[in-house]
Design an enzyme around this catalytic site. Structure first.
Site, PDB file in Angstrom:
ATOM      1  N   TYR A 108     -15.314   6.337  70.003  1.00  0.00           N
ATOM      2  CA  TYR A 108     -16.117   5.459  70.988  1.00  0.00           C
ATOM      3  C   TYR A 108     -16.312   6.864  72.418  1.00  0.00           C
ATOM      4  O   TYR A 108     -15.023   7.031  72.231  1.00  0.00           O
ATOM      5  CB  TYR A 108     -16.084   4.254  71.964  1.00  0.00           C
ATOM      6  CG  TYR A 108     -16.705   4.383  72.882  1.00  0.00           C
ATOM      7  CD1 TYR A 108     -18.382   3.315  72.586  1.00  0.00           C
ATOM      8  CD2 TYR A 108     -17.077   4.336  74.152  1.00  0.00           C
ATOM      9  CE1 TYR A 108     -19.194   3.740  73.726  1.00  0.00           C
ATOM     10  CE2 TYR A 108     -17.655   4.743  75.305  1.00  0.00           C
ATOM     11  CZ  TYR A 108     -18.777   4.056  74.507  1.00  0.00           C
ATOM     12  OH  TYR A 108     -20.017   3.560  76.029  1.00  0.00           O
ATOM     13  N   GLU A 196     -24.876   7.570  74.210  1.00  0.00           N
ATOM     14  CA  GLU A 196     -23.449   7.478  73.245  1.00  0.00           C
ATOM     15  C   GLU A 196     -23.521   7.478  72.102  1.00  0.00           C
ATOM     16  O   GLU A 196     -24.410   7.947  71.653  1.00  0.00           O
ATOM     17  CB  GLU A 196     -23.795   6.025  73.921  1.00  0.00           C
ATOM     18  CG  GLU A 196     -22.376   4.889  73.278  1.00  0.00           C
ATOM     19  CD  GLU A 196     -22.491   3.317  74.222  1.00  0.00           C
ATOM     20  OE1 GLU A 196     -22.889   2.779  75.195  1.00  0.00           O
ATOM     21  OE2 GLU A 196     -23.439   2.695  73.085  1.00  0.00           O
TER      22      GLU A 196
END
Ligand code: GDP
Ligand code: MN
Length: 388
Positions: A108, A196
């Site tokens: 992530y 993101e």
């Protein structure tokens, strides 16, 4: 404003961030052809302004062009429900067809503006993929946060700290530092509020690849980016919010209650919603009409609220500083006369020309309940909404 995954990836690619080969499709045939060109083994991804698509059936790994076409047909024209949408879902009008990737690890990597200190903060975790929300809730220590001072800019040592936290192999560290620096530049140069990559994957050959991308742009900076405004997909947005924006009311957010609110000033609007809740009611919206001396803006606000069938009463809370209460009153009267209001209205007015404004409302012969105390006004609005 939210961008679609395919739009976000086009931007990332311009910044040198590796993404899978892919193509957008709007029909099953286009998707099938795209899959054929990409070699058959592809992922078909619904393009919607919501995450959690993998859990909602919006991500399909297929082995042939025919399967890709069928998967696209299945998604296109439907509404996708994911853990991040309401039960009504969001419409799927495009799919992204991408070459399937053989992935070894899912990481992530994200950047947001940290509301606590106002700085961009890079967030990274070695536990990327579809469960990142659970990781954040249960084991927040598995997420590294690195604040960047925008005056100094992103520093390579910060990138190395992130690369080590991601558990990357020595050969991947330098490419990761470059990638994170590029991501930071893309974020800053587009006035992002969130960027993101989840997952950022390590492929079978040990390369880093942005498999997913989510990019939100700060609305208040959009005027600096006409090219991004052009990427807006209003089909994904709330129709009432789109209507409000078209009328110049930029600070309207649809909520789930039944008391419509017209307030000047964002802080007062928040306080108004708190008081409605304290009085046992639910606001139907957030609406800051701003400091205006324009009758048309008031009637536009009423127009937006009356389009929402959920609104059972309207609460007008104005503290006139530069805004004049008599002009607001004129707007309220005009809204009644032109038939824009069919629900009870409560006003709480204070400030410049308040006596004149109140007199105008009292003499207009319209069903408006005038209350001076903020608390009592909120209670009156809740009572009227229940009564209606
Ligand atoms: P999201 O659920 O909306 O965040 O959609 P993503 O694009 O992140 O996809 C969800 C998940 O699907 C990823 O976390 C991966 O596990 C999986 N996935 C997506 N693309 C591929 C691919 O090309 N190959 C493989 N093996 N898995 C993929
Ligand atoms: Mn994702």
């Amino acid at each position: 404003m939210k961008l679609h995954e395919y739009q976000a990836k086009e931007i990332l690619a311009r910044y040198g961030i590796p993404i899978p080969r892919g193509q957008v499709a709007e029909t099953g045939t286009q998707a099938g052809n795209a899959a054929f060109r990409l070699g058959g083994r592809v992922v078909v991804k619904a393009q919607v302004h919501a995450g959690g698509r993998g859990k909602g059936g919006g991500i399909k790994l297929v082995r042939s062009d025919i399967e890709a076409g069928l998967a696209a047909l299945d998604m296109l024209g439907s509404r996708l429900v994911t853990p991040q949408t309401g039960p009504e879902g969001v419409p799927v009008q495009k799919v992204l067809v991408e070459q399937a990737v053989d992935l070894r690890r899912e990481l992530y990597l994200g950047i947001i503006i940290d509301p606590a200190n106002g700085l961009p903060v890079i967030m990274a975790s070695d536990a990327g993929g579809m469960e990142i929300e659970e990781v954040a809730a249960a084991t927040p220590e598995r997420i590294l946060k690195v604040s960047v001072d925008p005056v100094i800019g992103f520093q390579p040592f910060q990138g190395r700290a992130v690369a080590y936290a991601l558990g990357l192999e020595p050969a991947q560290v330098q490419p990761a530092v470059t990638l994170i620096g590029n991501l930071y530049r893309a974020f800053m140069e587009h006035d992002g509020s969130l960027l993101e990559i989840n997952p950022l994957v390590v492929t079978g050959e040990g390369r880093l690849l942005a498999l997913d991308a989510k990019f939100n742009i700060e609305d208040n900076a959009l005027f600096r980016h006409p090219e991004l405004e052009a990427l807006r997909d209003i089909e994904q947005e709330d129709p009432l919010e789109v209507q409000a924006r078209g009328m110049g009311i930029n600070n309207y957010i649809k909520l789930h209650g039944d008391i419509g609110c017209v307030v000047n000033g964002a802080g007062l609007a928040m306080a108004t919603m708190d008081l409605i809740k304290l009085a046992g009611g639910e606001p139907a919206n957030f609406l800051d009409i701003g400091t205006v001396n324009d009758v048309g803006r008031v009637t536009n606000a009423f127009q937006v609220l009356s389009t929402d069938p959920a609104v059972k009463a309207i609460f007008i809370n104005i503290f006139g500083g530069l805004a004049r209460v008599d002009i607001i009153a004129e707007g309220i009267i005009e809204s009644f006369r032109s038939g824009k209001v069919s629900v009870p209205v409560v006003t709480r007015l204070a400030g410049t020309n308040v006596a004149e404004g109140k007199r105008m409302l009292a003499e207009a012969g319209i069903p408006v309940t005038q209350v001076d105390s903020l608390n009592e006004a909120a209670k009156a609005a809740v009572r009227l909404a229940v009564g209606a």
